[in-house]
Write an enzyme that holds these catalytic residues in place. Structure first.
Site, mmCIF file in Angstrom:
data_model
loop_
_atom_site.group_PDB
_atom_site.id
_atom_site.type_symbol
_atom_site.label_atom_id
_atom_site.label_comp_id
_atom_site.label_asym_id
_atom_site.label_seq_id
_atom_site.Cartn_x
_atom_site.Cartn_y
_atom_site.Cartn_z
ATOM 1 N N GLU A 166 32.009 -11.280 -12.796
ATOM 2 C CA GLU A 166 31.690 -10.625 -11.506
ATOM 3 C C GLU A 166 30.484 -11.316 -10.890
ATOM 4 O OE1 GLU A 166 31.366 -6.352 -11.865
ATOM 5 O OE2 GLU A 166 33.048 -6.234 -13.254
ATOM 6 N N GLU B 175 31.649 -1.505 -19.362
ATOM 7 C CA GLU B 175 30.309 -0.910 -19.255
ATOM 8 C C GLU B 175 30.088 0.286 -20.184
ATOM 9 O OE1 GLU B 175 29.694 -0.263 -15.045
ATOM 10 O OE2 GLU B 175 30.151 -2.355 -14.580
HETATM 11 O O1 G3I Z 1 37.908 4.114 -0.438
HETATM 12 C C1 G3I Z 1 36.841 4.967 -0.044
HETATM 13 C C2 G3I Z 1 36.966 5.348 1.387
HETATM 14 O O2 G3I Z 1 38.142 6.118 1.542
HETATM 15 C C3 G3I Z 1 35.732 6.140 1.811
HETATM 16 O O3 G3I Z 1 35.806 6.410 3.169
HETATM 17 C C4 G3I Z 1 34.464 5.334 1.543
HETATM 18 C C5 G3I Z 1 33.193 6.129 1.861
HETATM 19 O O4 G3I Z 1 32.107 5.671 1.088
HETATM 20 O O5 G3I Z 1 34.429 5.030 0.167
HETATM 21 C C6 G3I Z 1 35.533 4.228 -0.247
HETATM 22 O O6 G3I Z 1 35.401 3.971 -1.584
HETATM 23 C C7 G3I Z 1 34.412 3.041 -1.956
HETATM 24 C C8 G3I Z 1 35.089 1.931 -2.749
HETATM 25 O O7 G3I Z 1 34.116 1.048 -3.240
HETATM 26 C C9 G3I Z 1 36.097 1.136 -1.906
HETATM 27 O O8 G3I Z 1 35.440 0.480 -0.883
HETATM 28 C C10 G3I Z 1 33.396 3.733 -2.813
HETATM 29 O O9 G3I Z 1 32.665 4.676 -2.040
HETATM 30 C C11 G3I Z 1 32.440 2.741 -3.403
HETATM 31 O O10 G3I Z 1 31.589 3.399 -4.341
HETATM 32 C C12 G3I Z 1 33.223 1.669 -4.122
HETATM 33 O O11 G3I Z 1 32.305 0.732 -4.626
HETATM 34 C C13 G3I Z 1 32.816 -0.129 -5.629
HETATM 35 C C14 G3I Z 1 32.037 0.097 -6.912
HETATM 36 O O12 G3I Z 1 32.471 -0.819 -7.902
HETATM 37 C C15 G3I Z 1 32.282 1.537 -7.376
HETATM 38 O O13 G3I Z 1 32.165 1.733 -8.667
HETATM 39 C C16 G3I Z 1 32.614 -1.554 -5.166
HETATM 40 O O14 G3I Z 1 33.477 -1.800 -4.050
HETATM 41 C C17 G3I Z 1 32.948 -2.526 -6.289
HETATM 42 O O15 G3I Z 1 32.558 -3.832 -5.929
HETATM 43 C C18 G3I Z 1 32.190 -2.147 -7.550
HETATM 44 O O16 G3I Z 1 32.592 -3.021 -8.595
HETATM 45 C C19 G3I Z 1 31.920 -2.844 -9.847
HETATM 46 C C20 G3I Z 1 32.896 -3.261 -10.930
HETATM 47 O O17 G3I Z 1 34.092 -2.546 -10.804
HETATM 48 C C21 G3I Z 1 32.276 -3.039 -12.317
HETATM 49 N N1 G3I Z 1 31.008 -3.707 -12.438
HETATM 50 C C22 G3I Z 1 30.042 -3.431 -11.374
HETATM 51 C C23 G3I Z 1 30.671 -3.732 -10.010
HETATM 52 C C24 G3I Z 1 29.680 -3.580 -8.933
HETATM 53 O O18 G3I Z 1 29.295 -2.223 -8.884
#
Ligand code: G3I
Length: 371
Positions: free
Chosen positions: A265, A160
């Site tokens: 994805e 990205e």
């Molecule tokens: O692990 C923490 C946890 O400890 C905490 O309590 C909780 C509270 O919000 O957050 C948890 O982390 C989250 C993490 O996912 C694991 O579940 C983050 O907040 C959350 O922002 C994160 O989201 C991920 C996102 O990328 C972040 O950038 C999504 O799961 C994941 O599917 C998404 O994947 C991205 C690809 O890597 C790149 N392309 C876009 C795609 C979709 O956004």
């Protein structure tokens, strides 16, 4: 006595009926056709994996994943915030488990991702000197790509890096390291992992302007004599609005540069959203209309979703000489990040399997293409 007999016959009849109907209503993992087997001669079929899945917390889920997929990308655990939490500390525990999971279940791992402006370790915010950013950047790529050489099949080296107009995103890396940082990332990855495939990955890079920027990146890397093996089109699309013509044009244009094309994805959003793409920084405010399908997906939307997936896979099959992998962003609807983004707590239906790993009409359409 008569009453008892009545109860007996009614419940026996109900039991018999259930025995007849249940296998069809709720197919077991073993009776559902396997996506990876159906498309084995065409391209790899992947999924992203979350912590619980990598940890094998539910044996049925593990069995289901191993039957359906032959490629996997970690949804979060190989991002730098998790892998490299402090300047001189790495945490490889989950990534090592992922590699073991892949080996055990014959699933090729795509490392995701070495360089991304998002989910960076918090200590990065405190760094002001370009030299320190360069040290972090170099050490991170060398250490991580080096450790998993021969253990992962491929890396999303840079993720990205583009804006929607095709210009480079003003990330911390662009600001401190300049325009050449992407080529430099691939050079470092190539040195540390000479046998691992190296990819550039983005969303909306099937759109003409962003695609042009992506083509510039690929050409620049190649002109520097550095290796890039493939490009990932993430494929976060919206039901009824999948940009088929742009996708086909992108497959052709990217392949003409001599790189593999992957859909990395894939998911199709069914809920209201006023923008396309996957910028995790972008959010929407909830209102009364924003979560309409809590009790189930209306048939018309279900059929549109099925038609979109069918047409996508027709396109992938048409270009199977250029498309090497199709990865879904989640095993089933319940796992999808789209239940929490861009509005938290919604009920979304973007994948081929429902919350109980049962095939949806979209799955039937996709599988039928190979019958
Ligand atoms: O692990 C923490 C946890 O400890 C905490 O309590 C909780 C509270 O919000 O957050 C948890 O982390 C989250 C993490 O996912 C694991 O579940 C983050 O907040 C959350 O922002 C994160 O989201 C991920 C996102 O990328 C972040 O950038 C999504 O799961 C994941 O599917 C998404 O994947 C991205 C690809 O890597 C790149 N392309 C876009 C795609 C979709 O956004």
């Amino acid at each position: 006595m008569q009453l008892n007999r009545h109860v007996f016959t009614t419940s026996t009849a109900a039991l018999l009926l259930a025995t007849l109907i249940l296998p069809f209503k709720s197919a077991s993992a073993q009776t559902i056709p396997s996506l990876k087997d159906a498309f084995r001669k065409d391209f790899g079929i992947g999924t992203c994996l979350n912590n619980a899945q990598i940890d094998e917390r539910d044996p049925k889920t593990t069995e289901f994943i191993a039957r359906q997929f032959n490629m996997a990308t970690p949804e979060n655990i190989m991002k730098s915030a998790l892998l490299h939490p402090k300047w001189d500390t790495y945490n490889f525990e989950m990534a090592d488990k992922l590699v073991a999971f892949g080996k055990k279940h014959n699933i090729k791992i795509n490392g995701h991702t070495l360089v991304w402006h998002s989910q960076l370790p918090p200590f990065i915010r405190g760094i002001k000197s370009p030299d320190s950013i360069r040290t972090f950047f170099t050490d991170h790529i060398k250490t991580v790509a080096g450790r998993y050489e021969g253990k992962v099949f491929s890396w999303d080296v840079v993720n990205e890096a583009l804006n929607e107009d095709g210009s480079l995103r003003k990330s911390v890396f662009l600001q401190h390291l300049g325009d050449d940082y992407i080529t430099e990332a691939f050079r470092l990855a190539q040195q540390a992992a000479p046998k691992t495939e190296l990819y550039y990955n983005d969303y909306n890079n099937e759109q003409p302007k962003k695609r042009a920027g992506c083509i510039d990146i690929i050409k620049k890397i190649k002109a520097a004599g550095v290796r890039i093996d493939g490009v990932g089109i993430q494929g976060h699309w919206h039901v009824g609005k999948v940009p088929f013509a742009d996708i086909e044009e992108s497959i052709l244009q990217y392949a003409a540069l001599g790189v593999k094309v992957m859909f990395t994805e894939l998911d199709i959003e069914v809920l209201p959203r006023n923008f396309q793409g996957a910028d995790v920084g972008q959010r929407m405010t909830a209102n009364e209309q924003s979560n309409p399908y809590v009790n189930g997906l209306p048939d018309a939307v279900q059929q549109q979703l099925a038609a979109d997936y069918e047409n996508l896979f027709k396109l992938f099959l048409k270009h199977k000489d250029k498309v090497t992998r199709v990865t879904f962003w989640g095993v089933n609807d319940g796992d999808s990040w789209l239940n929490g983004w861009p509005i938290r707590g919604r009920t979304n239906y973007p994948l081929l399997f429902d919350r109980n790993n049962q095939p949806k009409p979209a799955f039937e359409k996709v599988i039928a293409l190979k019958k």
